[in-house]
Enzyme design. Sequence first.
Site, PDB file in Angstrom:
ATOM      1  CE1 TYR A 131     -11.046  45.219  -3.840  1.00  0.00           C
ATOM      2  CE2 TYR A 131      -9.966  43.813  -2.232  1.00  0.00           C
ATOM      3  CZ  TYR A 131     -10.009  44.982  -2.958  1.00  0.00           C
ATOM      4  OH  TYR A 131      -9.007  45.918  -2.805  1.00  0.00           O
ATOM      5  N   PRO A 176       1.266  46.908  -7.353  1.00  0.00           N
ATOM      6  CG  PRO A 176       2.440  45.269  -6.169  1.00  0.00           C
ATOM      7  CD  PRO A 176       1.059  45.814  -6.375  1.00  0.00           C
ATOM      8  CB  VAL A 219       1.880  43.529 -15.536  1.00  0.00           C
ATOM      9  CG1 VAL A 219       0.756  43.141 -14.595  1.00  0.00           C
ATOM     10  CG2 VAL A 219       1.945  42.559 -16.706  1.00  0.00           C
ATOM     11  CG  PHE A 220       6.132  47.425 -14.835  1.00  0.00           C
ATOM     12  CD1 PHE A 220       7.350  46.861 -14.501  1.00  0.00           C
ATOM     13  CD2 PHE A 220       5.292  47.845 -13.808  1.00  0.00           C
ATOM     14  CE1 PHE A 220       7.731  46.707 -13.177  1.00  0.00           C
ATOM     15  CE2 PHE A 220       5.665  47.695 -12.476  1.00  0.00           C
ATOM     16  CZ  PHE A 220       6.888  47.124 -12.159  1.00  0.00           C
TER      17      PHE A 220
END
Length: 304
Positions: A51, A215, A224-225
Amino acid sequence: MKKIAVGKMFEGTEVSLGCMRMKALSVSDVENIVGVAMDQGITYFDHADIYGDGKSEEVFGEAAKNLGLKREDIILQTKCGIRKGFFDFSKEHIISSVEKSLKRLQADYVDVLLLHRPDTLVEPEEVAEAFDHLHQSGKVKYFGVSNHNPYQIELLQKFLDHKIVINQMQFGIMHTVMIDAGINVNMYNNDSVMRDGGTLDYCRLKDITIQAWSPYQYGFFEGVFLDNDKFSALNTVIDRIAKEKGVSNVTIATAWILRHPAKMQVVVGTMNTGRLKEIAKASNIELSREEWYEIYTAAGHVLP
């Protein structure tokens, strides 16, 4: 914030703060987000050596020192095995990676070390030697994997003296590979194809905690949804349930994962303090069976 029995070995908060995006923040910004996480009861922090090429661990270490966090009050997890252009589960790399992570984190030990994406050239005996060394030297307490299927875990476990306690897998409303085939047993539709080797049921049988990463994403980092017009039917359902319960849509998306009896831990990567507070509320929201399935079908799945 409720806690779960991670791998039936130790307690960890239902929500873990993923620290990948810390690479772009100042130390003071990291102090802020870590402070808010602690205020919400989130004490589990997920890192990886890759990262920001170590920058995320570095700024976290500085922030934790400045905040005066007691080492015993937080759980630190890091991962290793992904290198530029290849995967590496060699003994030398595992040990070296952990030692460098500890230096960046300004810590004497990490609570958990995960092996990042599977290395097809893995020599399980080498992994066992590395784990033994790290555990005996007090640098790692527990071990796990990320993105591994059941037989890959079995192969490792055959040689390990340490129980694999975690498998970190992508999971969320728009990434349901782990549950689709189990719902569509003996069917010819697309959802009936088992793409993960039965990871969810295997981990439940073996008391391995699944950590759900990304998630709120759909696809492979496509976006993203939530609040996305491409998923209007899904968002309509989520928004309605959120309004009924007096919370935000991200709270419901998180609660949907926590509702599963596998008792998964959700790894969230937001660096937005307001959003993190909304996510943390999911620990106190329990969706009904009807609500859970309504969300699942609104995501485009047809029940057999």
